[in-house]
Design a protein around this motif. Sequence first.
Motif, PDB file in Angstrom:
ATOM      1  N   ARG B 109     -46.996 -18.231 -68.023  1.00 14.07           N
ATOM      2  CA  ARG B 109     -46.140 -17.690 -66.974  1.00 14.07           C
ATOM      3  C   ARG B 109     -44.666 -17.857 -67.331  1.00 14.07           C
ATOM      4  N   ALA B 110     -43.929 -16.759 -67.230  1.00 11.97           N
ATOM      5  CA  ALA B 110     -42.496 -16.837 -67.478  1.00 11.97           C
ATOM      6  C   ALA B 110     -41.868 -17.691 -66.382  1.00 11.97           C
ATOM      7  N   ALA B 111     -41.004 -18.582 -66.797  1.00 11.80           N
ATOM      8  CA  ALA B 111     -40.400 -19.486 -65.828  1.00 11.80           C
ATOM      9  C   ALA B 111     -39.377 -18.734 -64.984  1.00 11.80           C
ATOM     10  N   ALA B 112     -39.767 -18.392 -63.790  1.00 10.55           N
ATOM     11  CA  ALA B 112     -38.825 -17.736 -62.892  1.00 10.55           C
ATOM     12  C   ALA B 112     -37.811 -18.779 -62.443  1.00 10.55           C
ATOM     13  N   VAL B 113     -36.593 -18.302 -62.304  1.00 13.01           N
ATOM     14  CA  VAL B 113     -35.488 -19.228 -62.056  1.00 13.01           C
ATOM     15  C   VAL B 113     -35.748 -20.086 -60.815  1.00 13.01           C
ATOM     16  N   ALA B 114     -35.820 -21.363 -61.033  1.00  9.68           N
ATOM     17  CA  ALA B 114     -35.854 -22.347 -59.941  1.00  9.68           C
ATOM     18  C   ALA B 114     -37.019 -22.182 -58.967  1.00  9.68           C
ATOM     19  N   GLU B 115     -37.957 -21.294 -59.271  1.00 15.07           N
ATOM     20  CA  GLU B 115     -39.059 -21.122 -58.340  1.00 15.07           C
ATOM     21  C   GLU B 115     -40.077 -22.244 -58.495  1.00 15.07           C
ATOM     22  N   ILE B 116     -40.333 -22.602 -59.724  1.00 10.31           N
ATOM     23  CA  ILE B 116     -41.265 -23.686 -59.989  1.00 10.31           C
ATOM     24  C   ILE B 116     -40.498 -24.730 -60.796  1.00 10.31           C
ATOM     25  N   PRO B 117     -40.343 -25.929 -60.244  1.00 13.71           N
ATOM     26  CA  PRO B 117     -39.552 -26.948 -60.946  1.00 13.71           C
ATOM     27  C   PRO B 117     -40.101 -27.206 -62.346  1.00 13.71           C
ATOM     28  N   PRO B 118     -39.212 -27.410 -63.314  1.00 17.13           N
ATOM     29  CA  PRO B 118     -39.681 -27.685 -64.673  1.00 17.13           C
ATOM     30  C   PRO B 118     -40.537 -28.949 -64.680  1.00 17.13           C
ATOM     31  N   GLY B 119     -41.541 -28.945 -65.510  1.00 16.04           N
ATOM     32  CA  GLY B 119     -42.390 -30.125 -65.614  1.00 16.04           C
ATOM     33  C   GLY B 119     -43.526 -30.165 -64.609  1.00 16.04           C
ATOM     34  N   THR B 120     -43.608 -29.127 -63.755  1.00 20.85           N
ATOM     35  CA  THR B 120     -44.687 -29.085 -62.773  1.00 20.85           C
ATOM     36  C   THR B 120     -46.031 -28.912 -63.480  1.00 20.85           C
ATOM     37  N   ASN B 121     -47.002 -29.689 -63.087  1.00 23.10           N
ATOM     38  CA  ASN B 121     -48.343 -29.520 -63.650  1.00 23.10           C
ATOM     39  C   ASN B 121     -48.919 -28.185 -63.215  1.00 23.10           C
ATOM     40  N   PRO B 313     -39.762 -17.008 -52.502  1.00 21.53           N
ATOM     41  CA  PRO B 313     -38.897 -16.157 -51.669  1.00 21.53           C
ATOM     42  C   PRO B 313     -39.408 -14.714 -51.603  1.00 21.53           C
ATOM     43  N   ILE B 314     -39.417 -14.182 -50.396  1.00 23.89           N
ATOM     44  CA  ILE B 314     -39.744 -12.760 -50.200  1.00 23.89           C
ATOM     45  C   ILE B 314     -38.526 -11.940 -50.619  1.00 23.89           C
ATOM     46  N   GLY B 315     -38.760 -10.774 -51.199  1.00 25.04           N
ATOM     47  CA  GLY B 315     -37.641  -9.882 -51.526  1.00 25.04           C
ATOM     48  C   GLY B 315     -37.001 -10.144 -52.871  1.00 25.04           C
ATOM     49  N   LYS B 316     -37.669 -10.939 -53.693  1.00 27.19           N
ATOM     50  CA  LYS B 316     -37.125 -11.232 -55.022  1.00 27.19           C
ATOM     51  C   LYS B 316     -38.120 -10.797 -56.092  1.00 27.19           C
ATOM     52  N   ALA B 317     -37.636  -9.944 -56.995  1.00 33.33           N
ATOM     53  CA  ALA B 317     -38.466  -9.533 -58.123  1.00 33.33           C
ATOM     54  C   ALA B 317     -38.480 -10.656 -59.164  1.00 33.33           C
ATOM     55  N   ARG B 318     -39.387 -10.568 -60.100  1.00 37.15           N
ATOM     56  CA  ARG B 318     -39.478 -11.600 -61.136  1.00 37.15           C
ATOM     57  C   ARG B 318     -39.469 -10.933 -62.510  1.00 37.15           C
ATOM     58  N   VAL B 319     -38.634 -11.456 -63.393  1.00 32.36           N
ATOM     59  CA  VAL B 319     -38.655 -10.963 -64.768  1.00 32.36           C
ATOM     60  C   VAL B 319     -39.831 -11.652 -65.457  1.00 32.36           C
ATOM     61  N   VAL B 320     -40.869 -10.906 -65.708  1.00 33.51           N
ATOM     62  CA  VAL B 320     -42.106 -11.465 -66.245  1.00 33.51           C
ATOM     63  C   VAL B 320     -41.994 -11.657 -67.756  1.00 33.51           C
ATOM     64  N   ARG B 321     -41.244 -10.745 -68.374  1.00 35.60           N
ATOM     65  CA  ARG B 321     -41.060 -10.817 -69.825  1.00 35.60           C
ATOM     66  C   ARG B 321     -39.641 -10.337 -70.099  1.00 35.60           C
ATOM     67  N   GLU B 322     -38.953 -11.052 -70.928  1.00 36.48           N
ATOM     68  CA  GLU B 322     -37.594 -10.617 -71.247  1.00 36.48           C
ATOM     69  C   GLU B 322     -37.598  -9.712 -72.463  1.00 36.48           C
ATOM     70  N   GLY B 323     -36.680  -8.765 -72.476  1.00 41.37           N
ATOM     71  CA  GLY B 323     -36.556  -7.841 -73.598  1.00 41.37           C
ATOM     72  C   GLY B 323     -35.233  -7.130 -73.490  1.00 41.37           C
ATOM     73  N   HIS B 324     -34.840  -6.416 -74.530  1.00 42.48           N
ATOM     74  CA  HIS B 324     -33.508  -5.795 -74.502  1.00 42.48           C
ATOM     75  C   HIS B 324     -33.534  -4.303 -74.762  1.00 42.48           C
ATOM     76  N   ASP B 325     -34.710  -3.739 -75.078  1.00 42.11           N
ATOM     77  CA  ASP B 325     -34.741  -2.327 -75.455  1.00 42.11           C
ATOM     78  C   ASP B 325     -35.051  -1.398 -74.287  1.00 42.11           C
ATOM     79  N   VAL B 326     -35.835  -1.854 -73.368  1.00 39.89           N
ATOM     80  CA  VAL B 326     -36.268  -0.984 -72.275  1.00 39.89           C
ATOM     81  C   VAL B 326     -36.742  -1.866 -71.114  1.00 39.89           C
ATOM     82  N   THR B 327     -36.585  -1.362 -69.899  1.00 30.36           N
ATOM     83  CA  THR B 327     -37.061  -2.097 -68.723  1.00 30.36           C
ATOM     84  C   THR B 327     -38.299  -1.399 -68.161  1.00 30.36           C
ATOM     85  N   ILE B 328     -39.345  -2.159 -67.983  1.00 36.44           N
ATOM     86  CA  ILE B 328     -40.528  -1.624 -67.302  1.00 36.44           C
ATOM     87  C   ILE B 328     -40.563  -2.251 -65.912  1.00 36.44           C
ATOM     88  N   VAL B 329     -40.441  -1.406 -64.878  1.00 39.62           N
ATOM     89  CA  VAL B 329     -40.490  -1.891 -63.502  1.00 39.62           C
ATOM     90  C   VAL B 329     -41.884  -1.605 -62.963  1.00 39.62           C
TER      91      VAL B 329
END
Lengths: 358, 447
Positions: B109-121, B313-329
């Motif tokens: 799972r891509a670490a979404a910003v601050a959603e799941i604290p680092p080090g969480t089992n 949080p409701i209303g927040k998208a998540r970047v599942v995979r980072e990339g720089h060539d194209v965005t898949i929504v």
Amino acid sequence: MARSPRKSTAAAATPVVDEQPALRALQDAHTANPRYPASDEQLLKFYEQMLLIRRFEERAGQLYGLGLIGGFCHLYIGQEAVAVGLQSALREGHDSVITGYRDHGHMLAYGIDPKVIMAELTGREAGISRGKGGSMHMFSTEHKFYGGHGIVGAQVPLGAGLAFGHKYREDGGVCLAYFGDGASNQGQVYEAFNMAALWQLPIIFVIENNGYAMGTAVKRGSAETHFHRRGTAFRIPGMDVNGMDVLAVRGAAEIALEYVRGGNGPVLMELQTYRYRGHSMSDPAKYRTREEVQDMRDNHDPIEAAKAELIKRGVGEDQLKSIDKAIRAQVAEAADFAENSAEPAPAELYTDVLVETY
Amino acid sequence: MAVELKMPALSPTMEEGTLSRWLVKEGDTVRSGDILAEIETDKATMEFEAVDEGTVGQILVPEGTEGVKVGTVIATLSGDGEAAPAAAAAPVAAPTPAPRAEIAPPPPRAAAVAEIPPGTNMHSATVREALRDAMAEEMRRDARVFVMGEEVAEYQGAYKVTQGLLEEFGPKRVIDTPITEYGFAGIGTGAAMGGLRPIVEFMTFNFAMQAIDHIINSAAKTNYMSGGQMRCPIVFRGPNGAASRVGAQHSQNYGPWYASVPGLVVIAPYDAADAKGLLKAAIRSEDPVVFLENELVYGRSFELPELDDHVLPIGKARVVREGHDVTIVTYSIGVAFALEAAAELAGEGIEAEIIDLRTLRPLDTATVLASLKKTNRVVVVEEGFPVCSIASEIVTVCMEEGFDDLDAPVLRVCNEDVPLPYAANLEKAALIDTARVVAAVKRVCYR
């Protein structure tokens, strides 16, 4: 029209009843004691409440004619004894009430300030829905009045949901869900009947049979015109009540409430009533005769009947006149308030879409 | 003449199951209708019956075996004499249905910003379990929360999502309804207006069409119509979108329908962590929420954080995979296709950024536009009709607010614009797949 209240009054002596004793027990009790033994003071109060509704609605009709009220506006004139007779038996702020779009009378009967109702009709910020609901969409959670619903029949399952809440919380509350003879043909009404009976929800289903679903007479739209029998298939006891006599309505309400509060599940009441005005303000009135309406006004008016009874009991004409005067002043004040209040601020357009910010 | 008894497909989406118990042994004579075995699927434990008579030959899969693929020979049955063609289990041992969503195991799972604290089992859990846990936790936390719907209690959920809830919370709070969507959606809505916190389960959102008046006219509009006085905190949830081989009336994505209505919150998660965290948030919300699940994803396992109270949080998208060539929504099951496509595209030197919208209303346009600014190319992937879709909305947002950042037209990868057909080949042709995502990405990259 299918049945005039006059006929139903006559029919009350020999009501159309179900064969099953359990289903007709409440009707039998009502027939045995058809009228509530109101004190003079109580009857005066009922008279006053009915008169408030009548005068309020007359004024709303005037304001509509002046263009101060727009859209749909469904007046309750003629049906006042139903809301007053039933709701006077409820514990205001404890038992919940829900109805369709002809809702002004039910709100006034539950003690909601006429000023904020009228201001809603004129679409002002001081209105009970801040001007965003209008005639058909008004609510007061404080009074446990849950609307005010514009979709015919929708309030019936919603009311069953309110009753579900009373039962879930075990707060002893009852829901009164009003709908018309027209809504009685909606499928969701029977879905609600089924679940209300299945789960023994504390609800009184109140059919206000005013003879016409918009312009369609009952007999032209309903295979079973005795609406109080429509619960038979779900084992819901029915009651056929003269909705033009406030004491008959109150008497029936006592019987129904005792049954429902006793944890026995729902009751279906049919109130024989009549609306003097059109379905809404734009009614062409082509589907019934002037004579029919005039006959109801002259011979079956619930307010005139209560007045006559009060006089017979020895209440002075002066006292009644002073009540009338006070109500006229109250309604005039509500109308002034509604006319002179500010429209909602433009920013109100975007508020209340959602409760939370995401 | 021995007949092979094969692991039957007991539901449209079953790919494998557990052979819980044999009720016959080798050498037993069986008649038509005798129960041979108990088989546990992801939906239920079911009995496997003989359809003809014969003698049990060899039992090839011992009881207790998990993960037995549909179509595997589990036993043989000897015919009873020359003329008895013991076509045992023939109807159910039909050719293995080709599961249309052959999805590679999910990446970490891509670490979404601050959603799941680092080090969480983290532990592995299915989406089905995550949804159930979300409901159970919220029901423990708030006595006003209850769940109602068809088969949610004694049957343990038509898709086993409510499994175990009746046992823990009892029939007062886990309520089986008659098959009467309009009515029970109205009762749930009324209960919410009266102060409770209902979770109304639709067996699938296809059936919610019967109830859509209450979702929209009663639930969504009340807060506005009452000037903020009367709230309707309710969750309508259930599987949405195409399942497998169930035909047009049971295969539709209603995301765009509900997302077009002001007054509703619409959530459509993909993985288990989002399903749990967002369902908990939905139950706590003061607003009416339409929570769209996906039957094909219920049984998939993902990493789930071991947190006491995992709320997202409701209303927040998540970047599942980072990339720089194209965005898949994308959202819901579309995420799976996007991930697979991205892996394939990476092999060809195209790094795709994948955004899982998660919430369809309110839409997190900021995350989409920020990614567009970075990649300058957008493809929208949606398992649903193309016309008036979420994809249409994303295209509009990109045009209206990100036009100067675009280096190519925004493309949509949606299902074909037809009712979903039954025939396996036609169904496959109608639905989105990884190859179509890859092709669209190449087009916007001019490759």
